[in-house]
Design a protein around this motif. Structure first.
Motif, short mmCIF file in Angstrom:
data_model
loop_
_atom_site.label_atom_id
_atom_site.label_comp_id
_atom_site.label_asym_id
_atom_site.label_seq_id
_atom_site.Cartn_x
_atom_site.Cartn_y
_atom_site.Cartn_z
N LEU A 204 -6.38 5.38 -3.48
CA LEU A 204 -5.28 4.75 -3.08
C LEU A 204 -5.40 4.77 -1.60
N ASN A 205 -6.13 3.63 -1.15
CA ASN A 205 -5.96 3.35 0.35
C ASN A 205 -4.98 2.27 0.81
N ALA A 206 -4.89 1.95 2.09
CA ALA A 206 -4.14 0.83 2.41
C ALA A 206 -3.88 -0.36 1.64
N GLU A 207 -5.01 -1.07 1.08
CA GLU A 207 -5.12 -2.03 0.44
C GLU A 207 -4.67 -2.02 -1.07
N ASN A 208 -4.71 -0.86 -1.60
CA ASN A 208 -4.29 -0.37 -2.83
C ASN A 208 -2.73 -0.11 -2.79
N LEU A 209 -2.46 0.66 -1.75
CA LEU A 209 -1.19 1.08 -1.72
C LEU A 209 -0.10 -0.37 -1.43
N ALA A 210 -0.73 -1.09 -0.71
CA ALA A 210 0.15 -2.55 -0.50
C ALA A 210 0.20 -3.22 -1.86
N GLN A 211 -0.34 -3.19 -2.90
CA GLN A 211 -0.24 -3.85 -4.02
C GLN A 211 1.10 -3.13 -5.08
N LEU A 212 1.54 -2.18 -4.68
CA LEU A 212 2.55 -1.43 -5.33
C LEU A 212 3.96 -1.87 -4.77
#
Length: 311
Positions: A204-212
């Motif tokens: 759960l890094n910046a890139e994946n948190l932005a997918q939420l």
């Protein structure tokens, strides 16, 4: 057959009493365990490094916890000895109750109303019904799969993600990189129950948190290393993430100067989401070890470590 109880983090004497009450097996309690070459099985919770390596005839190690890092972090641990994670009814029920409680906190918008109360702000909002809410579960092992199924039974739209394909009634099971992105993009509440492995660190890094979806909330009862703390704090500050219930951390106890303590969108709990209870855990250990002592196959026991996966 002799069994070694070796623990620095649990009450060894209380566990020994519970095993004795069950007329379980010949139990030796570290450090007064005699000749360690006579030990066939070990029951352990954060044992002293090097102790298990001295058990030259060890057939299996039973963890008193669901996690096994307290064992695998010992560089001298015998690599050919199977490890059994603790999976018992009390531990499972405790995790179910923790996750349900925090999911309902976000589902019913309680975190928003609490923030409004601090501002003396009367701002009515209608929480959605369960069938109008999509929840994502990262990790579909025994704990994750059980909780996902129960949340589905409650009426939520449940998504689940794991490293390999799974099938769980009522849960849309996804896997692989594309499956992860799909789950993140659809989940307004995200639950993490994944273990800590090289493949999951800072998942759960910046890139994946932005997918939420904007304003999504996170419940982390898996491992703290799954979250990039700086990325989560930034996402909370921008509103990309609406709230986070965190029970596990990179460093425990959580340092007193850590930003999570004072962040108004973070709820910190001190690694209590699911603890092993002697009342149910002792019976689970006895059942599993008696099965092995009778010549039973280890692969039918829940929680046996997969060496390839690291958990």
């Amino acid at each position: 057959m002799a069994v070694l109880l070796c623990s620095r983090s649990e009450s060894a004497q209380e566990w020994a009493k519970a095993f004795a009450a069950l007329n379980a097996f010949e139990l030796r309690v570290w450090p007064n365990a005699g000749d360690l070459s006579e030990i066939d099985y070990a029951i352990a919770a954060h044992p002293e490094e090097g102790v298990l390596a001295q058990c030259s005839n060890l057939k299996a190690i039973h963890s008193l916890w669901a996690g096994i890092e307290h064992l695998t972090n010992d560089p001298s641990l015998p690599k050919n000895v199977p490890i059994i994670r603790m999976i018992d009814p009390g531990l499972t029920q405790g995790m179910v109750e923790y996750v349900f409680g925090h999911v309902m906190r976000y589902h019913l918008l309680t975190h928003i109303f609490q923030a409004g109360q601090a501002r003396h702000d009367w701002a009515p909002m209608d929480p959605p019904l369960a069938q109008e809410r999509t929840i994502g579960m990262l990790g579909l092992g025994v704990l994750g799969g059980t909780i996902a199924g129960k949340l589905s039974d409650f009426g939520f739209n449940m998504l689940g993600w794991s490293r390999s394909p799974k099938e769980i009634k009522g849960v849309d099971c996804l896997h692989g990189e594309n499956g992860l992105i799909e789950l993140l993009s659809r989940s307004s509440i995200l639950i993490n129950l994944l273990p800590n492995t090289p493949a999951t660190t800072k998942l759960l890094n910046a890139e994946n948190l932005a997918q939420l979806p904007t304003g999504a909330c996170i419940v982390n009862a898996g491992r703290g290393q799954l979250i990039d703390d700086d990325a989560l704090l930034a996402a909370l500050d921008t509103g990309q993430i609406g709230g986070a219930s965190l029970d596990v951390f990179w460093e425990e106890p959580l340092p007193k100067d850590h930003p999570y303590w004072s962040h108004d969108k973070v709820l910190v709990t001190p690694h209590i989401a699911s603890v092993t209870r002697i009342s149910t855990g002792a019976a689970t250990v006895v059942k599993n070890l008696r099965h092995l002592m009778a010549g039973g196959a280890i692969d039918v026991i829940d929680g046996v470590m997969d060496p390839g996966a690291g958990y």
